[in-house]
Design a protein around this motif. Sequence first.
Motif, PDB file in Angstrom:
ATOM      1  N   THR A 121     -76.205 -58.692 151.105  1.00  0.00           N
ATOM      2  CA  THR A 121     -77.195 -57.857 150.417  1.00  0.00           C
ATOM      3  C   THR A 121     -78.058 -57.078 151.401  1.00  0.00           C
ATOM      4  OG1 THR A 121     -78.694 -59.767 150.339  1.00  0.00           O
ATOM      5  CG2 THR A 121     -77.321 -59.356 148.387  1.00  0.00           C
ATOM      6  N   GLN A 122     -78.062 -57.512 152.664  1.00  0.00           N
ATOM      7  CA  GLN A 122     -78.867 -56.849 153.694  1.00  0.00           C
ATOM      8  C   GLN A 122     -78.077 -55.772 154.441  1.00  0.00           C
ATOM      9  OE1 GLN A 122     -82.184 -57.936 153.633  1.00  0.00           O
ATOM     10  NE2 GLN A 122     -81.176 -58.887 151.875  1.00  0.00           N
ATOM     11  N   ASN A 123     -76.803 -55.649 154.138  1.00  0.00           N
ATOM     12  CA  ASN A 123     -75.955 -54.694 154.852  1.00  0.00           C
ATOM     13  C   ASN A 123     -76.077 -53.284 154.277  1.00  0.00           C
ATOM     14  OD1 ASN A 123     -75.025 -56.862 156.320  1.00  0.00           O
ATOM     15  ND2 ASN A 123     -73.125 -57.078 155.138  1.00  0.00           N
ATOM     16  N   PRO A 124     -76.147 -52.274 155.130  1.00  0.00           N
ATOM     17  CA  PRO A 124     -76.130 -50.891 154.641  1.00  0.00           C
ATOM     18  C   PRO A 124     -74.812 -50.631 153.900  1.00  0.00           C
ATOM     19  CG  PRO A 124     -76.761 -50.985 156.958  1.00  0.00           C
ATOM     20  CD  PRO A 124     -76.264 -52.348 156.605  1.00  0.00           C
ATOM     21  N   GLY A 125     -74.893 -49.968 152.788  1.00  0.00           N
ATOM     22  CA  GLY A 125     -73.678 -49.657 152.041  1.00  0.00           C
ATOM     23  C   GLY A 125     -73.262 -50.723 151.048  1.00  0.00           C
ATOM     24  N   PHE A 126     -73.924 -51.885 151.057  1.00  0.00           N
ATOM     25  CA  PHE A 126     -73.518 -52.959 150.139  1.00  0.00           C
ATOM     26  C   PHE A 126     -73.695 -52.541 148.680  1.00  0.00           C
ATOM     27  CE2 PHE A 126     -74.522 -56.788 147.611  1.00  0.00           C
ATOM     28  CZ  PHE A 126     -73.315 -57.458 147.757  1.00  0.00           C
ATOM     29  N   ALA A 127     -74.821 -51.903 148.382  1.00  0.00           N
ATOM     30  CA  ALA A 127     -75.074 -51.474 146.998  1.00  0.00           C
ATOM     31  C   ALA A 127     -73.982 -50.524 146.512  1.00  0.00           C
ATOM     32  CB  ALA A 127     -76.442 -50.813 146.888  1.00  0.00           C
ATOM     33  N   ASP A 128     -73.574 -49.583 147.377  1.00  0.00           N
ATOM     34  CA  ASP A 128     -72.517 -48.637 147.002  1.00  0.00           C
ATOM     35  C   ASP A 128     -71.207 -49.359 146.709  1.00  0.00           C
ATOM     36  OD1 ASP A 128     -74.145 -46.411 147.293  1.00  0.00           O
ATOM     37  OD2 ASP A 128     -73.598 -46.094 149.389  1.00  0.00           O
ATOM     38  N   GLU A 129     -70.886 -50.350 147.538  1.00  0.00           N
ATOM     39  CA  GLU A 129     -69.646 -51.106 147.361  1.00  0.00           C
ATOM     40  C   GLU A 129     -69.615 -51.812 146.006  1.00  0.00           C
ATOM     41  OE1 GLU A 129     -67.984 -55.325 149.083  1.00  0.00           O
ATOM     42  OE2 GLU A 129     -68.951 -53.972 150.511  1.00  0.00           O
ATOM     43  N   ILE A 130     -70.706 -52.499 145.674  1.00  0.00           N
ATOM     44  CA  ILE A 130     -70.766 -53.240 144.410  1.00  0.00           C
ATOM     45  C   ILE A 130     -70.809 -52.288 143.217  1.00  0.00           C
ATOM     46  CG2 ILE A 130     -72.133 -54.842 143.010  1.00  0.00           C
ATOM     47  CD1 ILE A 130     -70.644 -56.149 145.333  1.00  0.00           C
ATOM     48  N   LEU A 131     -71.568 -51.222 143.334  1.00  0.00           N
ATOM     49  CA  LEU A 131     -71.705 -50.292 142.209  1.00  0.00           C
ATOM     50  C   LEU A 131     -70.412 -49.536 141.925  1.00  0.00           C
ATOM     51  CD1 LEU A 131     -75.326 -48.985 142.823  1.00  0.00           C
ATOM     52  CD2 LEU A 131     -74.522 -50.398 140.915  1.00  0.00           C
ATOM     53  N   THR A 132     -69.642 -49.231 142.959  1.00  0.00           N
ATOM     54  CA  THR A 132     -68.338 -48.596 142.739  1.00  0.00           C
ATOM     55  C   THR A 132     -67.427 -49.526 141.944  1.00  0.00           C
ATOM     56  OG1 THR A 132     -68.470 -47.263 144.754  1.00  0.00           O
ATOM     57  CG2 THR A 132     -66.276 -47.671 143.864  1.00  0.00           C
ATOM     58  N   ALA A 133     -67.413 -50.814 142.340  1.00  0.00           N
ATOM     59  CA  ALA A 133     -66.605 -51.798 141.619  1.00  0.00           C
ATOM     60  C   ALA A 133     -67.116 -51.978 140.189  1.00  0.00           C
ATOM     61  CB  ALA A 133     -66.634 -53.135 142.356  1.00  0.00           C
ATOM     62  N   TYR A 134     -68.433 -51.951 140.029  1.00  0.00           N
ATOM     63  CA  TYR A 134     -69.043 -52.101 138.701  1.00  0.00           C
ATOM     64  C   TYR A 134     -68.649 -50.946 137.792  1.00  0.00           C
ATOM     65  CZ  TYR A 134     -72.746 -52.582 135.163  1.00  0.00           C
ATOM     66  OH  TYR A 134     -73.447 -52.716 133.995  1.00  0.00           O
ATOM     67  N   GLN A 135     -68.706 -49.722 138.316  1.00  0.00           N
ATOM     68  CA  GLN A 135     -68.315 -48.552 137.532  1.00  0.00           C
ATOM     69  C   GLN A 135     -66.864 -48.658 137.072  1.00  0.00           C
ATOM     70  OE1 GLN A 135     -68.996 -45.130 140.000  1.00  0.00           O
ATOM     71  NE2 GLN A 135     -71.223 -45.233 139.826  1.00  0.00           N
ATOM     72  N   ASP A 136     -65.995 -49.031 138.011  1.00  0.00           N
ATOM     73  CA  ASP A 136     -64.568 -49.134 137.677  1.00  0.00           C
ATOM     74  C   ASP A 136     -64.337 -50.167 136.589  1.00  0.00           C
ATOM     75  OD1 ASP A 136     -63.888 -47.229 139.553  1.00  0.00           O
ATOM     76  OD2 ASP A 136     -63.324 -48.669 141.107  1.00  0.00           O
ATOM     77  N   ARG A 137     -64.933 -51.335 136.756  1.00  0.00           N
ATOM     78  CA  ARG A 137     -64.734 -52.426 135.792  1.00  0.00           C
ATOM     79  C   ARG A 137     -65.296 -52.071 134.418  1.00  0.00           C
ATOM     80  NH1 ARG A 137     -61.715 -57.209 137.159  1.00  0.00           N
ATOM     81  NH2 ARG A 137     -61.877 -57.528 139.399  1.00  0.00           N
ATOM     82  N   GLN A 138     -66.472 -51.459 134.394  1.00  0.00           N
ATOM     83  CA  GLN A 138     -67.085 -51.131 133.113  1.00  0.00           C
ATOM     84  C   GLN A 138     -66.330 -50.017 132.399  1.00  0.00           C
ATOM     85  OE1 GLN A 138     -69.553 -53.226 131.892  1.00  0.00           O
ATOM     86  NE2 GLN A 138     -68.854 -54.235 133.765  1.00  0.00           N
TER      87      GLN A 138
END
Length: 263
Positions: A121-138
């Motif tokens: 959660t402290q890594n740069p780009g982590f939010a983008d990684e999770i949100l891309t997967a979230y968009q695809d799944r949803q």
Amino acid sequence: MSFSPVVPFSGYSGWAFLKRTLPEQKEAFQASATLARDEDYFRAKIGSIQTAEDLVSDHRLLTVALGAFGLDDDINNRFFIKKVLKDGTLDSSALGNKLADKQYLALSASFGFGDSAIPSTQNPGFADEILTAYQDRQFETAVGEQDENLRFALNAERELAVLASRDSSEDTKWFTVMGNEPLRQVFEKALGLPSSFATLDLDMQLKTLKAKTEKAFGDSSVAQFSDPANLDDLVKKFLIRSEAMASFSSTSGASIALTLLQG
């Protein structure tokens, strides 16, 4: 979520239409106000999350985290999810390593609470990684509300593109397929396997999947599906067989009803 995908046909015809209109449909989906609010909240808050307890205590963050791995139904199983996250992935006794569904292991590995002193959660780009997967799944979930088989097809296309190219043994890849229910369904139907197949011994399932895949595609490996042509062939077989089975079931049911009425 107000967005409803346009899926005018079922089976492979529906898949061809969906693929042709995918960029426009995804763009419309991503413009959803609900999705935008979820993403804004996740971006603003995820950097403050240091532990598994922090994550499961925030319902909105947890909704996105679980949704990114197709684990939406576990939103109220907070103790269970916290255990998966805290255990990490490095110890063979970790809960994620023991569960058949390897999406839990992927969730734990991605957030890193149990594997590192500093979580992902402290890594740069982590939010983008999770949100891309979230968009695809949803998006897949929204498609599934119109046609569940098309959801499975989208899932297979996304999951196999990653799995097929992994640097792991073919047996490991096949066991991953067997532990991923949507992928398992795609292969079982594409290969004409009965619903009772999952009750067989795991080694027998592995042997059968390899043999059937080689017969259908000329190669027993999962790696072959890194080739888009082979992947499309798999999805086509899955959708055509699924539609044929549904048609047969409907026809058989109507025939039985007609026989009973005539009797």
